[in-house]
Design a protein around this motif. Sequence first.
Motif, short mmCIF file in Angstrom:
data_model
loop_
_atom_site.label_atom_id
_atom_site.label_comp_id
_atom_site.label_asym_id
_atom_site.label_seq_id
_atom_site.Cartn_x
_atom_site.Cartn_y
_atom_site.Cartn_z
N UNK A 111 0.73 -1.19 0.03
CA UNK A 111 0.03 -0.14 0.07
C UNK A 111 1.01 1.22 -0.06
N UNK A 112 0.81 1.95 -0.96
CA UNK A 112 1.49 3.25 -1.07
C UNK A 112 0.94 4.41 0.14
N UNK A 113 1.70 4.97 0.79
CA UNK A 113 1.66 6.23 1.50
C UNK A 113 1.15 7.28 0.76
N UNK A 114 -0.12 7.70 0.82
CA UNK A 114 -0.69 8.84 0.10
C UNK A 114 -0.52 10.17 1.16
N UNK A 115 -0.43 11.41 0.60
CA UNK A 115 -0.22 12.47 1.09
C UNK A 115 -1.62 13.47 0.97
N UNK A 116 -2.13 14.28 1.82
CA UNK A 116 -3.31 15.14 1.54
C UNK A 116 -4.57 14.31 1.31
N UNK A 117 -4.75 13.28 2.02
CA UNK A 117 -6.10 12.40 1.61
C UNK A 117 -7.27 12.80 2.48
N UNK A 118 -8.36 12.49 1.75
CA UNK A 118 -9.54 12.74 2.33
C UNK A 118 -10.23 11.43 2.47
N UNK A 119 -10.90 11.10 3.54
CA UNK A 119 -11.65 9.80 3.94
C UNK A 119 -13.02 10.23 4.38
#
Length: 379
Positions: A111-119
Amino acid sequence: MTTTTPAATPQPKKSQSQWSIVRTQFFRNPLARVGMGLLAFLYLLALFAGFLAPYGLAEYSTSERISWAPPTTVHWRDENGKFGPYVYGLKRDIDMETFRDKYVEDTATVCPVKFFVRNPDIEGRTYKFLGFIPSNLKLFGVDAPCKLYLWGSDNYGRDQFSRIMYGSQISLTIGILAAVLSLGLGLVLGGMSGYFGGVTDTVIMRLVEVLNAIPELFLLILLRAMFPVNANPIVVFYIVVFLLAFVSWGGIARVVRGQILSGREQDYVQAARGLGASDSRIIGQHLLPNSATFIIVAMSLAIPSYILTESGLSFIGIGIVEPYASWGSLLSLAQAGGFETLDARPWVMLPGLFIVLAVLGWQFVGDGLRDAFDPRRRR
C-alpha cells in the motif's frame, strides 16, 4: 592650508520601555529560547492534531484484532528501485516461545503512503480545524487493508500516534485554562483581601489556610469523587479544570494581598480615592497592574504544574476519561503492562516523553521571564 572637520555630535540613545528591556533580556537567555521553541512545536502539534493524525481518536478495526502492533516500517524504495513511501500489510501470528501476538509483514499486500488524503466515508476521521471548521483532510494515510501505525497501536488496536496528537490538545489546553482560572481567582480574592481588610481579609485568608492544610492530591481525589465517574467526558474536562484551579489559587491570593497592602496607602491611590474613583477601579486600574511582573511569572510557572497534576489524575483513572485522551491517560497503559511494557511494547511510554518536553518548555520560559524581570540579573 588644511581644514578640519568638526567631530560628529554623538546621538543620544533612545530610551527603552520596560517591556522592551524585558523582551531583549528574555531572548538573550538560551534556555528561554529553547523553551519557546519546544512550546511552539508542541502547540503547533495540538493545533494541527486532526490534520496530522491519520486515524480518528477512538478509531479501531471491528473485523480484526491488532492489539499492541509494533510501529509500522515505512519503505522508501521498492525492488525495482522506484522511490516512494509504501508499507506492507500486517499478518498476526503467535510466538510459540512467549505465547504473545506477533506481527509480520505481508509482502503480498503493498500500500503506497498517500499525502493530503480525504476519507469522507470513514467515521471518526472528521475533525474541526481551529475548533469550528469541519474537515476530513489528512496529511498522510494508507488504504485498507494496510495499517500505518507510526508509533504502534494500543490494546484496542488504536493508532498511538493519532491518540498522542489528539491528547496534546487536552494536556496542553488544560494547563493554560486552569492557570488562567486560578490566577483570576487569586487576583480577585487576594485584591479584595488586601484592599478591604477586616472581616473580608479574615474570611479569605482562613479559607486559604484551610485549603493549604489539606494535601492537594487528596483534596483533588476527594472533590473528583463527588461527581459521577460515568459523567459526560466534556463535563469531566471542565470539572478537572475547575478543581485544579480551586485548590491552587491560595498561594497567588497571598502574594497579591501583600502587594495590595503595601500599595493601597501610596499617594497615587489616595489621589484616585480623593477624585472619587470607585474601589473596583482603584484595584483594577492602579493596584493590580503593579503586580504584572508577578502575574506573568506565576502563570508561566503554574502551567507545567497543572499539566503534571492533570496527567497524574488521568494516570490513576479519575481525570480525562474515554473516548477522549490526554497524555496522562495514555501513559496509564504503560503502568498496566508492568515490566512487559519495557520488553514488548516500549512505544506506549511515548506520552511520558511529551509530558517531559511540555514541562521543561514551560519551566525554561518561566525561568527566563523571572530573570528578565529581575533588574539584578540583567546584562
